[in-house]
Design a protein around this motif. Structure first.
Motif, PDB file in Angstrom:
ATOM      1  N   GLN A  80     -12.447  -1.861 -12.287  1.00  0.00           N
ATOM      2  CA  GLN A  80     -11.575  -0.422 -12.267  1.00  0.00           C
ATOM      3  C   GLN A  80     -12.150   0.528 -10.918  1.00  0.00           C
ATOM      4  OE1 GLN A  80     -13.341   2.021 -15.220  1.00  0.00           O
ATOM      5  NE2 GLN A  80     -15.237   2.165 -14.568  1.00  0.00           N
ATOM      6  N   VAL A  81     -11.090   1.202 -10.596  1.00  0.00           N
ATOM      7  CA  VAL A  81     -11.042   2.247  -9.485  1.00  0.00           C
ATOM      8  C   VAL A  81     -10.974   3.548  -9.819  1.00  0.00           C
ATOM      9  CG1 VAL A  81     -10.029   2.835  -7.254  1.00  0.00           C
ATOM     10  CG2 VAL A  81     -10.204   0.392  -7.633  1.00  0.00           C
ATOM     11  N   GLU A 138      -8.497   5.490  -2.140  1.00  0.00           N
ATOM     12  CA  GLU A 138      -9.001   4.430  -1.464  1.00  0.00           C
ATOM     13  C   GLU A 138      -7.940   3.278  -1.666  1.00  0.00           C
ATOM     14  OE1 GLU A 138     -11.487   4.117   0.354  1.00  0.00           O
ATOM     15  OE2 GLU A 138     -11.778   6.635   0.030  1.00  0.00           O
ATOM     16  N   TRP A 139      -6.710   3.244  -0.914  1.00  0.00           N
ATOM     17  CA  TRP A 139      -5.756   2.118  -1.404  1.00  0.00           C
ATOM     18  C   TRP A 139      -5.906   0.973  -1.165  1.00  0.00           C
ATOM     19  CZ3 TRP A 139      -3.216   4.922  -3.829  1.00  0.00           C
ATOM     20  CH2 TRP A 139      -3.000   6.312  -3.887  1.00  0.00           C
ATOM     21  N   GLN A 140      -7.298   0.509  -0.460  1.00  0.00           N
ATOM     22  CA  GLN A 140      -7.555  -0.861  -0.181  1.00  0.00           C
ATOM     23  C   GLN A 140      -8.253  -1.261  -1.622  1.00  0.00           C
ATOM     24  OE1 GLN A 140      -6.495  -3.326   2.130  1.00  0.00           O
ATOM     25  NE2 GLN A 140      -7.208  -4.649   0.717  1.00  0.00           N
ATOM     26  N   ASP A 141      -8.809  -0.535  -2.188  1.00  0.00           N
ATOM     27  CA  ASP A 141      -9.381  -0.675  -3.391  1.00  0.00           C
ATOM     28  C   ASP A 141      -8.531  -0.845  -4.583  1.00  0.00           C
ATOM     29  OD1 ASP A 141     -12.029  -0.314  -2.231  1.00  0.00           O
ATOM     30  OD2 ASP A 141     -12.612   1.461  -3.008  1.00  0.00           O
ATOM     31  N   LEU A 160      -7.701  -4.357  -6.633  1.00  0.00           N
ATOM     32  CA  LEU A 160      -7.481  -4.376  -7.987  1.00  0.00           C
ATOM     33  C   LEU A 160      -6.476  -5.324  -8.858  1.00  0.00           C
ATOM     34  CD1 LEU A 160      -9.351  -2.747 -10.454  1.00  0.00           C
ATOM     35  CD2 LEU A 160      -7.609  -1.218 -10.379  1.00  0.00           C
ATOM     36  N   LEU A 161      -5.388  -5.438  -7.932  1.00  0.00           N
ATOM     37  CA  LEU A 161      -4.442  -6.236  -8.354  1.00  0.00           C
ATOM     38  C   LEU A 161      -4.737  -7.727  -8.610  1.00  0.00           C
ATOM     39  CD1 LEU A 161      -1.244  -4.774  -6.663  1.00  0.00           C
ATOM     40  CD2 LEU A 161      -2.092  -4.064  -8.540  1.00  0.00           C
ATOM     41  N   LYS A 168       0.800  -1.179   0.129  1.00  0.00           N
ATOM     42  CA  LYS A 168       0.099  -0.026   0.176  1.00  0.00           C
ATOM     43  C   LYS A 168       0.952   1.295   0.195  1.00  0.00           C
ATOM     44  CE  LYS A 168      -4.031  -1.951   2.003  1.00  0.00           C
ATOM     45  NZ  LYS A 168      -4.992  -1.755   3.395  1.00  0.00           N
ATOM     46  N   THR A 169       1.911   1.340   0.599  1.00  0.00           N
ATOM     47  CA  THR A 169       2.844   2.327   0.606  1.00  0.00           C
ATOM     48  C   THR A 169       3.539   2.687  -0.821  1.00  0.00           C
ATOM     49  OG1 THR A 169       3.521   1.865   2.884  1.00  0.00           O
ATOM     50  CG2 THR A 169       5.163   3.291   1.697  1.00  0.00           C
ATOM     51  N   TYR A 170       3.674   1.554  -1.335  1.00  0.00           N
ATOM     52  CA  TYR A 170       4.178   1.687  -2.956  1.00  0.00           C
ATOM     53  C   TYR A 170       3.075   2.407  -4.057  1.00  0.00           C
ATOM     54  CZ  TYR A 170       8.935  -0.178  -2.889  1.00  0.00           C
ATOM     55  OH  TYR A 170      10.208  -0.449  -2.273  1.00  0.00           O
TER      56      TYR A 170
END
Length: 435
Positions: free
Chosen positions: A289-290, A274-277, A281-282, A260-262
């Motif tokens: 999509q986000v 929204e980093w969890q989203d 996605l990966l 998430k930091t990257y």
């Protein structure tokens, strides 16, 4: 303080010594001292004052005070009045946000109209600490901990190295008059609660707390420069741009820890929050999509596709029988020819008598089918796109040239068998995509 300010300007703001600029002055001690310091250095500047009409006669008194200051220093002044309350009602924002949006839009206009190099504001070291604490209380990344930048493309804040105490001492020593905004004492506002209740306690912890804090921010800024340089190199390696779309390998992204930091470092500049989203996605299916306010990330097989959001375009473009060129949204040339030339991906040859005019240029629709040239039978367009491994974004961008409801050409990719030239053809139409 004047000597330190002069050295600071010469070292960090040399442009102010060369070109005229604008100083925002509310009438409070910080901005008034900033005006006086600039005047003492004989710098070429004008003054701008906003009357937000929020404090009745007190607002008008602030305006009068700044006008008198400009007169005393023989400086040009710009003054404007805002219906701030009306702006709040119309745009559904806080009073603080309304005042900010109104004044900075006006400042930008003044700078452009008068060919000024920058806007100076009176933010100082205590403001920086308050901003840091506000950001900390709300949750923030490294950028939020860096506080107020001393310079941006349009703003300069030369008082940031100086404390509120230094500024007050200078004002009193030089018998400078300023206006006190009584609302600054009201602790219903978060900044004022921090200013009056928290900052004094922090300063009690250590006599040089503010200086130590300033040093820490300098170290953070220097570390942030190193981090940004690394991210810039990482983007150069990971981000592959193709026709306005950036492709990023999912496998490579998954190899980085902490993930998430990257992701924040790589994609925060594009408005994602929204980093969890984004992380989900990966491992999502293709097509997921986000969205941010300005961009979108789309999963496409083994990659993420980053694309700037555009205004939706549902237009249909017509090509009449007499028309020999279409200029927008893509360039297509139509010309009758005697023989078929060597085929190219950007050119097709069709039997003109089989066409129904006007031809239609459009994007794909649900249920589209066509008869791919060189193959037998028909195929769903969606299946054809999948077979040629067209990305999710490319599918949306792909233009179709149609005769009625029938696809004549998946433009630049494949023609339709139904319109091919045969032994019965009397008129050959050459259709070319011009790049």
């Amino acid at each position: 303080m004047l000597k330190e300010f002069k050295h600071h300007i010469k070292t960090n703001f040399p442009l102010l010594l060369q070109r005229p600029f604008l100083v925002a002055c509310s009438g409070g001690v910080d901005s008034v001292i900033l005006v006086h310091l600039c005047a003492q250095l004989n710098l070429d500047f004008s003054i701008a004052h906003c009357n937000f009409k929020l404090r009745d006669s007190a607002s008008d008194a602030d305006e009068e005070s700044v006008r008198n200051l400009a007169l005393q220093l023989n400086k040009k002044i710009y003054v404007t009045n805002f219906d701030t309350s009306g702006y709040v009602s119309k745009n559904k924002v806080s009073i603080q946000m309304a005042a900010r949006e109104l004044r900075y839009a006006w400042f930008a206009k003044l700078i452009e109209e008068n060919n000024l190099c920058t806007l100076l504001t009176g933010h100082q070291a205590d403001d920086n600490l308050e901003t840091f604490l506000i950001n900390l209380s709300r949750g923030t990344g490294v950028d939020g901990l860096l506080g107020i930048p001393s310079k941006t493309a349009s703003l300069s804040r030369p008082l940031l190295p100086f404390t509120r105490a230094q500024i007050l001492d200078y004002a009193k020593l030089n018998n400078i008059i300023w206006r006190e905004d009584k609302s600054n004492q009201e602790t219903k506002y978060l900044r004022n609660r921090i200013r009056h209740n928290i900052v004094p306690e922090l300063k009690e912890l250590h006599p040089t707390f503010l200086q130590n804090f300033s040093n820490t921010q300098t170290y953070l800024q220097e570390t942030n420069i190193l981090a940004k340089d690394y991210i810039r190199l990482l983007k150069k390696e990971l981000f592959i741009s193709k026709k306005g779309i950036t492709e990023i390998s999912v496998q490579k992204l998954l190899s980085y820890t902490p993930l998430k930091t990257y992701l924040y470092a790589l994609f925060s500049d594009y408005g994602f929050t929204e980093w969890q989203d984004v992380a989900n996605l990966l491992t999502a299916m293709s097509g997921k999509q986000v969205l941010s306010r300005t961009h979108r990330l789309v999963k496409n097989r083994e990659n993420l596709l980053l694309q700037e959001l555009k205004e939706p375009n549902s237009d249909v473009y017509l090509i009449n029988k007499e028309q020999d060129i279409l200029d927008h949204p893509i360039h297509i040339n139509l010309k009758e020819v005697a023989d078929i030339e060597k085929p190219e991906v950007t050119t097709i040859f069709v039997d003109k008598s089989k066409l129904k005019f006007p031809l239609v240029l459009r994007k794909r629709e649900e249920g589209d089918v066509f008869y791919p040239f060189g193959q037998h039978g028909k195929k769903k367009l969606s299946k054809f796109y999948k077979d040629i491994k067209l990305s999710v974004v490319a599918k949306e961008e792909q233009w179709l040239l149609c005769s009625g409801s029938a696809i004549v050409w998946v433009v630049g990719i494949r023609a339709d068998n139904r319109f091919k030239v045969d032994d019965e053809t009397s008129k050959i139409l050459k259709i070319k995509l011009l790049k």
